[in-house]
Design a protein around this motif. Structure first.
Motif, mmCIF file in Angstrom:
data_model
loop_
_atom_site.group_PDB
_atom_site.id
_atom_site.type_symbol
_atom_site.label_atom_id
_atom_site.label_comp_id
_atom_site.label_asym_id
_atom_site.label_seq_id
_atom_site.Cartn_x
_atom_site.Cartn_y
_atom_site.Cartn_z
ATOM 1 N N VAL A 67 0.870 -1.168 0.000
ATOM 2 C CA VAL A 67 0.000 0.000 0.000
ATOM 3 C C VAL A 67 0.907 1.218 0.000
ATOM 4 O O VAL A 67 1.735 1.379 0.901
ATOM 5 C CB VAL A 67 -0.928 0.016 1.228
ATOM 6 N N VAL A 68 0.780 2.015 -1.041
ATOM 7 C CA VAL A 68 1.648 3.197 -1.167
ATOM 8 C C VAL A 68 0.757 4.426 -1.277
ATOM 9 O O VAL A 68 -0.131 4.473 -2.141
ATOM 10 C CB VAL A 68 2.542 3.090 -2.418
ATOM 11 N N ASN A 69 0.996 5.371 -0.432
ATOM 12 C CA ASN A 69 0.207 6.608 -0.411
ATOM 13 C C ASN A 69 -1.297 6.297 -0.449
ATOM 14 O O ASN A 69 -2.058 6.902 -1.196
ATOM 15 C CB ASN A 69 0.559 7.515 -1.594
ATOM 16 N N GLY A 70 -1.707 5.288 0.309
ATOM 17 C CA GLY A 70 -3.119 4.965 0.400
ATOM 18 C C GLY A 70 -3.656 4.151 -0.764
ATOM 19 O O GLY A 70 -4.860 3.914 -0.864
ATOM 20 N N LYS A 71 -2.759 3.686 -1.628
ATOM 21 C CA LYS A 71 -3.220 3.013 -2.835
ATOM 22 C C LYS A 71 -2.587 1.625 -2.885
ATOM 23 O O LYS A 71 -1.399 1.466 -2.595
ATOM 24 C CB LYS A 71 -2.749 3.843 -4.043
ATOM 25 N N LYS A 72 -3.392 0.614 -3.242
ATOM 26 C CA LYS A 72 -2.841 -0.749 -3.312
ATOM 27 C C LYS A 72 -2.077 -0.923 -4.627
ATOM 28 O O LYS A 72 -2.618 -0.697 -5.702
ATOM 29 C CB LYS A 72 -3.977 -1.755 -3.262
ATOM 30 N N LEU A 73 -0.825 -1.349 -4.531
ATOM 31 C CA LEU A 73 -0.008 -1.528 -5.728
ATOM 32 C C LEU A 73 0.628 -2.907 -5.734
ATOM 33 O O LEU A 73 0.748 -3.546 -4.692
ATOM 34 C CB LEU A 73 1.124 -0.489 -5.779
ATOM 35 N N ILE A 74 1.032 -3.349 -6.911
ATOM 36 C CA ILE A 74 1.863 -4.549 -6.997
ATOM 37 C C ILE A 74 3.311 -4.077 -7.035
ATOM 38 O O ILE A 74 3.667 -3.179 -7.786
ATOM 39 C CB ILE A 74 1.550 -5.340 -8.295
ATOM 40 N N ASN A 75 4.122 -4.704 -6.187
ATOM 41 C CA ASN A 75 5.493 -4.242 -6.007
ATOM 42 C C ASN A 75 6.408 -4.747 -7.125
ATOM 43 O O ASN A 75 6.676 -5.936 -7.223
ATOM 44 C CB ASN A 75 5.993 -4.748 -4.658
ATOM 45 N N GLN A 118 10.188 8.737 -16.266
ATOM 46 C CA GLN A 118 9.525 9.021 -14.994
ATOM 47 C C GLN A 118 8.015 9.123 -15.179
ATOM 48 O O GLN A 118 7.248 8.651 -14.340
ATOM 49 C CB GLN A 118 10.062 10.318 -14.392
ATOM 50 N N ALA A 119 7.632 9.719 -16.271
ATOM 51 C CA ALA A 119 6.197 9.843 -16.528
ATOM 52 C C ALA A 119 5.584 8.460 -16.722
ATOM 53 O O ALA A 119 4.473 8.184 -16.229
ATOM 54 C CB ALA A 119 5.964 10.706 -17.758
ATOM 55 N N ILE A 120 6.329 7.569 -17.377
ATOM 56 C CA ILE A 120 5.812 6.205 -17.551
ATOM 57 C C ILE A 120 5.691 5.524 -16.187
ATOM 58 O O ILE A 120 4.696 4.876 -15.881
ATOM 59 C CB ILE A 120 6.730 5.385 -18.486
ATOM 60 N N ALA A 121 6.719 5.690 -15.368
ATOM 61 C CA ALA A 121 6.677 5.079 -14.035
ATOM 62 C C ALA A 121 5.480 5.600 -13.255
ATOM 63 O O ALA A 121 4.783 4.845 -12.568
ATOM 64 C CB ALA A 121 7.975 5.371 -13.286
ATOM 65 N N ARG A 122 5.244 6.890 -13.367
ATOM 66 C CA ARG A 122 4.124 7.464 -12.624
ATOM 67 C C ARG A 122 2.801 6.909 -13.148
ATOM 68 O O ARG A 122 1.895 6.605 -12.378
ATOM 69 C CB ARG A 122 4.158 8.992 -12.728
ATOM 70 N N ALA A 123 2.732 6.742 -14.455
ATOM 71 C CA ALA A 123 1.506 6.179 -15.033
ATOM 72 C C ALA A 123 1.294 4.760 -14.513
ATOM 73 O O ALA A 123 0.161 4.352 -14.231
ATOM 74 C CB ALA A 123 1.614 6.178 -16.553
ATOM 75 N N VAL A 163 2.294 3.626 -11.593
ATOM 76 C CA VAL A 163 1.829 3.726 -10.213
ATOM 77 C C VAL A 163 0.332 4.027 -10.208
ATOM 78 O O VAL A 163 -0.430 3.424 -9.445
ATOM 79 C CB VAL A 163 2.609 4.814 -9.458
ATOM 80 N N ASP A 164 -0.072 4.914 -11.086
ATOM 81 C CA ASP A 164 -1.505 5.228 -11.150
ATOM 82 C C ASP A 164 -2.319 4.006 -11.551
ATOM 83 O O ASP A 164 -3.456 3.838 -11.134
ATOM 84 C CB ASP A 164 -1.751 6.366 -12.158
ATOM 85 N N ALA A 165 -1.690 3.133 -12.361
ATOM 86 C CA ALA A 165 -2.419 1.948 -12.815
ATOM 87 C C ALA A 165 -2.298 0.798 -11.821
ATOM 88 O O ALA A 165 -2.809 -0.294 -12.061
ATOM 89 C CB ALA A 165 -1.883 1.518 -14.172
ATOM 90 N N GLU A 177 1.094 -4.764 -19.071
ATOM 91 C CA GLU A 177 0.006 -3.988 -19.653
ATOM 92 C C GLU A 177 0.091 -2.528 -19.191
ATOM 93 O O GLU A 177 -0.051 -1.592 -19.988
ATOM 94 C CB GLU A 177 -1.335 -4.613 -19.249
ATOM 95 N N ALA A 178 0.360 -2.349 -17.894
ATOM 96 C CA ALA A 178 0.444 -0.983 -17.358
ATOM 97 C C ALA A 178 1.575 -0.217 -18.028
ATOM 98 O O ALA A 178 1.421 0.953 -18.395
ATOM 99 C CB ALA A 178 0.661 -1.033 -15.852
ATOM 100 N N ILE A 179 2.699 -0.907 -18.208
ATOM 101 C CA ILE A 179 3.841 -0.228 -18.831
ATOM 102 C C ILE A 179 3.518 0.075 -20.294
ATOM 103 O O ILE A 179 3.810 1.163 -20.802
ATOM 104 C CB ILE A 179 5.121 -1.085 -18.712
ATOM 105 N N ARG A 180 2.862 -0.905 -20.969
ATOM 106 C CA ARG A 180 2.517 -0.682 -22.374
ATOM 107 C C ARG A 180 1.653 0.569 -22.521
ATOM 108 O O ARG A 180 1.930 1.465 -23.312
ATOM 109 C CB ARG A 180 1.782 -1.898 -22.923
ATOM 110 N N ARG A 181 0.598 0.605 -21.681
ATOM 111 C CA ARG A 181 -0.317 1.759 -21.776
ATOM 112 C C ARG A 181 0.393 3.060 -21.429
ATOM 113 O O ARG A 181 0.262 4.065 -22.120
ATOM 114 C CB ARG A 181 -1.467 1.579 -20.800
#
Ligand SMILES: Cc1ncc(COP(=O)(O)O)c(C=O)c1O
Lengths: 612, 530
Positions: free
Chosen positions: B133-141, B455-460, B462-464, B510-514
Motif C-alpha cells: 500500500v503506497v500513499n493509500g493506494k494498493k499496488l503490486i510491487n 519518470q512519466a511512464i513510471a508514474r503512469a 503507479v496510477d495503474a 500492460e500498465a507499462i505498455r499503456r
C-alpha cells in the motif's frame, strides 16, 4: 534554544544521589573500610590522605574545577538556557558549596614529571586541560618493552615455524606468481599479537545486551586461531555495551508492544533504497520526530551509523573544499572524508584555539599551490569521543566556527540521548543553539537500542542530501522494525509516552556514570574523559594487562571491553567501561568491587604511583 | 574508536626498517674477507691521498674548492622558502583575508522542484507479499529487491519475532565489544556452509560490506582492474583503497585482456616483479545498473593466465542464480576456490538486513580487524541474523524458488521486449530489468528528456496499480558526467520476484505498455509542436 517538549525542571530530590566534594571525603572512610578486605595497599593509601601521592586531594581539585566550569558555562549561556544550569546543579556537587568563579578555570596541575616520555602527540596539552592523564615513564617503558618482547618472540616463532615446517599459519603462503594476500606486517600483528589474546574480543552473547548478559564461553583447538562456541555460558554484569539508556533492559515493557505490530504490517525491511520504494510511513514519522527532538527543521535516516558519515560527507564537500577534523575523530568520519576528495587537516583534539590557528592559516593561504580560496570549509567534531570518553568543547568550537563563517558538522553518535537534561545531546549540554551547528549527525545504535543513523539540518540541506548521498539514493533503507523501535525510544525519552521513564533513565545514566567515574578516580587509576560522560576509559598501558584485565574480569562475572591497537595508539591500551541507566546502584558497587580487586592485582593505580 | 593510524604505522614502519637493516647487515657480514677489508681501510686511504697530492696537485685544489662550494650551497646560503613567505602576513592581513573569504553555500539553495518531488514520493504504508500500500493506494510491487519473496514469508517473520522476544532490538555494540550475539555467529556459519566456503563475516549493511572489504586488502601501491560499470559501493571501495586502478569496458573480456596485457608488458619493460603488488580484478556478478551477468568463466581463465585475484560482488546475484541460489559460481559451474573474495547480501534475496563477505579463513579473519565497517560500527540487530538464517533455510528447502524466479524474469523480459517504443537493456535472465526508450524513438533526445519520459511512464504505472521506479543516480554522479564520469543510460528499473504470479506480471506489462503509449505519444506531440 527552545527545545519543544522539555520536561519541567527536576526537583531537588535527585541531587542527593550524587555526592558533593565534602561527601566525597566523607566517603573515603567507608571506602577504605570496604577495601580493607580486598587489599592492604589501598587502605594504606586511604588511611594517609595527606601523603605525597594522595589521589583524593587531586580529585577534590579536579571536581571543584569541574563544577565551577559548568557553573560558569551555564551562566554564560544566558537566560534561555535555564534547564542547562539546573542540570549542572543536579548532577554535580552542589554549586552552592563552591564559590562560583569567573573566568577560565585554572588548569589542574598534577606534579608528575616525565609527562612526555612517551613522546606522544597531544599528551602535554591534554594534560593541561585535565582530561587525559599522561602515561607514567614506568608504564611507557614497560609497554614498549612488552611489545618488543612480543615482536621478538613472534619472529622467533615464525622463524622456527618456517624452519621446521610446523606452524598453523603455513597454509596461507600464496600460490606462485601471486603477491601474498596480506602484507607481512599486517599479518604479523594479527598472528603473533592479536591471536594470543583473541579470546578477549567478540565474546558471543546469548541474551539481550542489557545490564546483565549471558556470555557464551569459547574454546580454541588451535591456539586462538579459530574460536568455537561451547555449551557453557556465564552470567556477567555488562559494562561493555552502548546500552546507555537501558532500552535493552526493559525492552519487553517499554518498546515491544510498539515494535511487534510493525512486523505484521511490514516485512523486517523493504529491500529497496529510500529514493526507490524504501520509504515507509515509519521512516517519515521517525524523521519528523528526530528533527523535532534535536531542534532542527528536517532529518534523514540511514541504515547504518557508519554509512551515515561515510556517505553524507562526500555529498557535502568535494575537491576544492577543506575538512578540518579533530585528531580523535571516528573512523567513519575518516572514511567519509577520504571518499569525498576534499583536503583534510586536523586540529589538536578538542582544542578550540588550535582550531582557530588551523582555520586562520587555511583561509589565509587558500588551496595548496594555486592559493585560490577554498570553496567550503567543514569542521568536524564529535559530541563524546568514543575512545576517550571526553565531551566536546562545543561552545568554544562554535564560537570559532561562527567567527570564521565555516560550516560545522557534529557527530553525536555517543552523546545523543546520553547528554543534556532531556537527552538532546551535546548542544543542550553545552548550551549551544542547535541552529549554530549546520549538520547534526547521530546514530541509533547506542542510546536508542536500534540501528542506523540520522542527519538533521535545514530543510534544504536534507532535501539535497536525499538526492545527493549514496546512502539515500543507492543503499537499502533502514529496517521498518528498527524505525518503530527508535521512534518508540524517542517518544519515551521525550516523555511523550505519558510517563517520566525517559527522564528517570537520563538521570540514572548520569548518576551512574558520575559515581563510577568518581570511584575509579578515587582508586587512583588513570581515568580519561569527563564527568557526565557514560564512557569511562581506564588506562592499562601494558599489552599483557589487556588480556589479563579482560580475562580476570570475565572469570569474576564482569564483561568489560578492552581496547588496544589499532583502535587506540599503540601504548595507550585501555579498558573502556560503559555505564547504563539499566544498572542499579548495587550493580555498580559490585562492579567497582571487582574492578578494585583487579586494579590491585594488575597494579593500575598509576595516579598514586608511577609503577601503578 | 578513533584510530590513530599514523602512530601505529610509524611503529610498524620502524619494525620493518629494523628488520631490513638486520637482513642487510647479515648479508654484508657473511661475505668473505669483510673484516680484513675493513681493517685495511685507513692505510689504503692514506696511500691514496698521498698519491693524489704528489701526482695531481691541481686536482686536489680544484676539487677541494668544489666540495667547499657544495657545502656552502647546502648549508650556508640563505634560501627564501616560499612556504615561509606566507608567514610574513601580519595578523591584520590575515584578518582581512578572513573577512574577504566567502564560502560557497553548503548545499545548493532550496529548489521548489524538490518540494514537488518530495510530495510525490512513494511512501509505503503496508506490505503483504507482492502487494504494497503506497500513499493509500494498493499496488503490486515491481521495485523491491526481495527477489525470492522471502522477506514476507511466515517462517522468516516468526524467526524475527522470536529473536526480538529473546534479544530485544539493537545489539548495542560493535562485534568486537559484546555486540556479537550468538545468532550473528550462527548466521555466518550458515552462510559459509551454504556456499561451501571456509568462513563468512557479516556486516550490518550490504553496501558498507562491499566498500569495507576491498580496502581491507587493496592498499596504496596495489593494483585493481575494474569493470567501468561497477556500482557506487565498489567505486567507493576503490576510492578508499587508494590503490592504482585501471578500468576495462563494461563486460568486455577482450578489453580486459588488453588491459592485463598492457600491465604485463609494463612489468617486463620496467622489470617489475608482479609478486610485489596485490592485484585484483573487480567485478559485479549481476550488474545493478545494467542487469547483465559478468562472464565468469572467461574472467576466471584470464585471471588465472595473468595471475590476478578476483573480487566478485554478488550483492544482486546471490540467491538468484544457480540451481540452488548459490549465485554465479554455481550458475556457471566454476569452483568457488577461484573467487578469492566474494561479497554477498542478505538485504536482497534473503530479505533481511546486512551483507557478508565469504572466502577462506585468511580472507575473513583479516577483516575482523581491518574491515572498517565491521570493526568500527555496531552490529546489526540480532533479528536480522535470525531472519536471514530462516530465509537461508527456506532457500535450501525450496530451490525451486530460484527456477521460478528465472521463469518470471525471462517471461517478463520477453513480454516487455514486445512493447513498441521501449527496449529491454538487461539480459533476459536478470531479475533486475532495465527498460529504456528504444533508440529509434529517442534519437536526438537529451538525457533529461529521456529521464522525464521514463519518470512519466513510471508514474503512469503507479496510477495503474504497479509500483515501478526509474533508476536514479545521485546529483553528484550526474554532475560528474560533465567531467568525464560515466552514467548508465536512463531506464525503468523493475525487480521481479519468484512470488509474482503470472497475472501480476501480465498486469505490469500492460500498465507499462499503456503508460509508454500515452507518454510517448504526448511527448512526440510536444516535440513536434514545440
Ligand atoms: C562517533 C561515531 N560515529 C559513528 C559511529 C558508527 O555508528 P554505527 O555503529 O551505528 O554504525 C560510531 C560508532 O561506533 C561512533 O562512535
Amino acid at each position: 534554544m527552545a527545545f519543544p517538549g522539555s520536561p519541567p525542571q527536576t526537583s531537588g530530590e535527585e541531587a542527593n544521589t550524587t555526592s558533593s566534594p565534602a561527601a566525597t571525603t566523607a566517603m573515603t572512610n567507608g571506602k577504605a573500610r570496604r577495601s580493607l578486605s580486598t587489599s592492604g595497599r589501598t587502605s594504606r593509601a586511604a588511611a594517609t590522605p595527606t601523603s605525597r601521592s594522595n589521589p583524593f586531594a587531586k580529585l577534590r581539585r579536579l571536581s571543584s574545577r569541574k563544577s565551577t566550569t559548568t557553573a560558569a558555562d551555564a551562566r554564560s549561556t544566558g537566560p534561555s538556557s535555564a534547564p542547562a544550569s539546573s542540570s549542572s546543579s543536579h548532577f554535580f556537587p552542589p554549586v552552592t558549596s563552591q564559590p562560583a568563579q569567573t573566568g577560565p578555570p585554572a588548569p589542574v596541575k598534577i606534579d608528575r614529571p616525565f609527562s612526555t616520555v612517551a613522546g606522544l602527540r597531544d599528551m602535554p596539552k591534554s594534560y593541561e586541560r585535565g582530561h587525559e592523564v599522561p602515561i607514567t615513564w614506568f608504564a611507557a617503558i614497560t609497554t614498549y618493552f612488552g611489545y618488543a618482547v612480543l615482536i621478538l618472540f613472534g619472529h622467533i616463532r615464525d622463524f622456527f615455524g618456517r624452519m621446521f615446517g610446523m606452524s598453523r599459519y603455513l597454509a596461507t603462503s600464496p600460490p606462485p606468481g601471486y603477491a601474498p594476500l596480506l602484507k607481512d606486517w599486517e599479518n604479523f600483528y594479527t598472528r603473533r599479537l592479536y591471536h594470543r589474546i583473541r579470546d578477549c574480543w567478540e565474546r558471543p552473547v546469548c541474551s539481550a545486551p542489557g545490564g546483565r548478559i549471558t556470555v557464551v564461553e569459547r574454546d580454541s583447538p588451535d591456539g586462538n586461531k579459530t574460536m568455537l562456541m561451547t555449551k557453557r555460558t556465564r552470567e556477567c554484569l555488562n559494562l561493555g555495551s552502548y546500552n546507555y539508556l537501558g532500552f535493552a533492559d526493559d525492552w519487553q515493557t517499554s518498546c515491544k508492544s510498539h515494535v511487534m505490530p510493525t512486523l505484521d504490517n511490514f516485512n523486517s525491511c523493504l529491500c529497496s533504497a529510500r529514493m526507490d520504494l524504501g520509504t515507509s510511513r515509519e521512516h517519515v514519522r521517525l524523521e519528523e520526530l528526530v528533527a523535532r527532538y534535536v531542534g532542527k527543521e528536517a532529518a534523514l535516516v540511514y541504515n547504518m551509523g557508519f554509512g551515515t558519515n561515510s556517505t553524507t560527507i562526500p555529498a557535502l564537500v568535494g575537491r576544492g573544499s577543506l575538512i578540518i577534523s579533530d585528531t580523535m575523530n571516528h573512523s567513519s568520519i575518516v572514511a567519509g572524508s577520504r571518499a569525498s576528495g576534499a583536503l583534510v587537516r586536523t586540529f589538536v583534539h578538542n582544542d578550540a584555539a588550535s582550531l582557530e590557528r588551523v582555520l586562520r592559516d587555511a583561509i589565509a593561504r587558500g588551496m595548496p599551490r594555486t592559493h585560490r580560496p577554498w570553496r567550503k570549509i567543514l569542521v568536524m567534531v564529535e559530541g563524546i569521543y568514543s575512545m576517550e570518553g571526553e565531551i566536546c568543547n562545543l561552545k568554544g568550537i562554535v564560537e570559532v566556527v561562527k567567527r570564521y563563517g565555516v560550516y560545522l558538522y557534529v557527530d553525536e553518535a555517543h552523546s545523543i540521548g546520553a547528554l543534556g537534561e532531556t537527552g538532546r545531546g551535546i548542544c543542550e549540554y553545552a548550551g549551544v543553539d542547535p541552529a549554530d551547528v549546520d549538520i547534526l549527525m547521530g546514530t541509533f545504535t547506542k542510546s536508542f537500542g536500534g540501528m542506523g543513523g540520522y542527519i538533521a539540518g535545514d530543510k534544504a540541506l536534507i532535501q539535497y542530501l536525499r538526492r545527493a548521498s549514496a546512502g539515500s539514493v543507492y543503499h537499502n533503507s533502514l529496517s521498518t522494525l528498527v524505525c518503530s523501535q527508535v521512534y518508540r525510544a524517542l517518544r519515551v525519552i521525550m516523555g511523550e509516552d505519558g510517563t517520566d521513564t525517559g527522564r528517570r533513565k537520563i538521570a540514572a545514566l548520569r548518576n551512574n556514570s558520575n559515581h563510577m567515574r568518581r570511584e575509579l578516580i578515587k582508586m587512583g587509576c588513570h581515568v580519561y574523559g569527563d564527568y557526565d560522560s557514560p564512557i569511562i576509559p581506564v588506562m592499562l598501558y601494558n599489552p599483557t594487562k589487556i588480556a589479563a584485565f579482560s580475562r580476570e574480569a570475565f572469570t569474576r562475572g564482569l564483561a568489560v571491553v578492552v581496547v588496544g591497537f589499532p583502535a587506540t595508539p599503540i601504548v595507550l591500551s585501555r579498558t573502556r567501561i560503559c555505564v547504563s541507566a539499566g544498572h542499579t546502584r548495587k550493580e555498580i558497587e559490585r562492579a567497582l568491587e571487582v574492578i578494585e580487586e583487579l586494579v590491585d592485582l594488575l597494579r593500575l593505580r598509576y595516579a598514586n604511583n608511577v609503577m601503578g | 574508536m578513533a584510530a590513530d593510524p599514523s602512530l601505529g604505522d610509524s611503529f610498524i614502519d620502524l619494525t620493518i626498517a629494523l628488520e631490513q637493516l638486520w637482513q642487510q647487515m647479515r648479508r654484508e657480514l657473511s661475505r668473505d674477507g669483510v673484516k680484513e677489508w675493513l681493517l685495511g681501510a685507513p692505510a689504503r686511504y692514506k696511500k691514496w691521498w698521498l698519491h693524489l697530492v704528489e701526482h695531481a696537485p691541481g686536482h686536489v685544489v680544484v676539487e677541494t674548492a668544489l666540495i667547499l662550494f657544495i657545502i656552502w650551497l647546502i648549508f650556508l646560503r640563505k634560501t627564501v622558502d616560499p612556504s615561509k613567505e606566507d608567514s610574513f602576513l601580519s595578523e591584520k592581513e590575515i584578518d582581512q583575508l578572513v573577512e574577504e573569504w566567502q564560502p560557497e553555500p553548503l548545499v545548493p539553495g532550496p529548489d521548489p522542484a524538490w518540494d514537488e518531488e518530495d510530495a510525490q514520493a512513494l511512501v509505503v504504508e503496508e506490505v503483504d507479499g507482492t502487494r504494497v500500500v503506497v500513499n493509500g493506494k494498493k499496488l503490486i510491487n515491481m521495485a523491491s529487491f526481495d527477489f525470492l519473496g522471502l522477506a514476507g514469508r511466515g517462517e522468516v517473520k516468526e524467526a524475527a519475532r522470536a529473536a526480538l522476544n529473546k534479544y530485544g532490538c539493537g545489539s548495542c555494540g560493535p562485534r568486537g565489544f559484546y555486540g556479537s550475539i550468538d545468532v550473528h555467529v550462527m548466521a555466518e556459519q550458515a552462510m559459509a556452509a551454504f556456499l561451501g566456503a571456509e568462513e563468512a563475516i557479516s556486516y550490518s549493511d550490504a553496501a558498507s560490506s562491499v566498500s569495507s572489504t576491498l580496502p581491507a586488502f587493496a592498499k596504496k601501491g596495489d593494483l585493481l582492474i575494474a569493470d567501468e560499470g561497477v556500482y557506487e559501493p565498489i567505486q567507493t571501495a576503490i576510492n578508499l583503497s587508494r590503490a592504482q586502478v585501471r578500468y576495462f569496458r563494461h563486460n568486455d573480456m577482450e578489453d580486459l585482456e588488453r588491459v592485463l596485457r598492457e600491465v604485463a608488458e609494463e612489468d617486463r619493460r620496467l622489470d617489475r616483479n608482479e609478486r610485489e603488488q596485490r592485484r585484483f580484478i573487480v567485478v559485479e556478478g549481476l550488474y545493478k545498473n545494467f542487469g547483465d551477468l559478468c562472464p565468469l568463466p572467461a574472467l576466471i581463465a584470464l585471471k588465472r593466465q595473468y595471475r590476478y585475484r578476483l573480487y566478485l560482488d554478488q550483492t544482486f546475484s546471490f540467491g538468484c542464480f544457480g540451481t540452488a541460489g548459490r549465485g554465479l559460481a554455481e550458475h556457471f559451474g566454476v569452483p568457488l576456490a577461484d573467487i578469492e573474495v566474494m561479497s554477498v547480501s542478505i538485504s536482497h534475496a534473503l530479505g533481511s538486513v546486512g551483507g557478508m563477505c565469504v572466502g577462506t579463513s585468511e580472507v575473513v579473519d583479516h577483516q575482523r580487524l581491518s574491515g572498517a565497517g565491521y570493526c568500527y560500527s555496531a552490529s546489526a540487530p540480532p533479528f536480522t541474523s535470525s531472519a536471514a538464517m530462516a530465509a537461508l533455510a527456506l532457500l535450501e528447502k525450496e530451490p525451486e524458488l530460484v527456477t521460478k524466479l528465472r521463469e518470471n524474469a525471462v517471461w517478463l523480459a520477453r513480454a516487455l521486449g514486445k512493447i513498441p517504443g521501449l527496449k529491454v537493456r538487461s539480459q533476459e535472465i536478470s531479475p533486475v530489468l532495465h527498460v529504456g526508450v528504444a533508440e529509434a524513438v529517442s534519437n536526438g533526445w537529451t538525457r533529461e528528456e529521456e529521464e522525464r519520459v521514463l519518470q512519466a511512464i513510471a508514474r503512469a504505472c503507479v496510477d495503474a496499480g504497479y509500483a515501478v521506479v526509474t533508476s536514479k543516480y545521485t546529483v553528484l554522479d550526474v554532475e560528474a558526467v560533465s567531467k568525464g564520469g560515466l552514467l548508465p543510460e536512463p531506464s525503468l528499473r523493475l525487480a521481479v520476484s519468484a512470488v509474482h504470479t503470472r497475472a501480476e506480471l501480465e498486469g505490469a506489462v500492460e500498465a507499462i505498455r499503456r503508460g509508454a503509449a500515452g507518454v510517448l505519444k504526448k511527448h512526440a506531440g510536444r516535440r513536434t509542436g514545440g
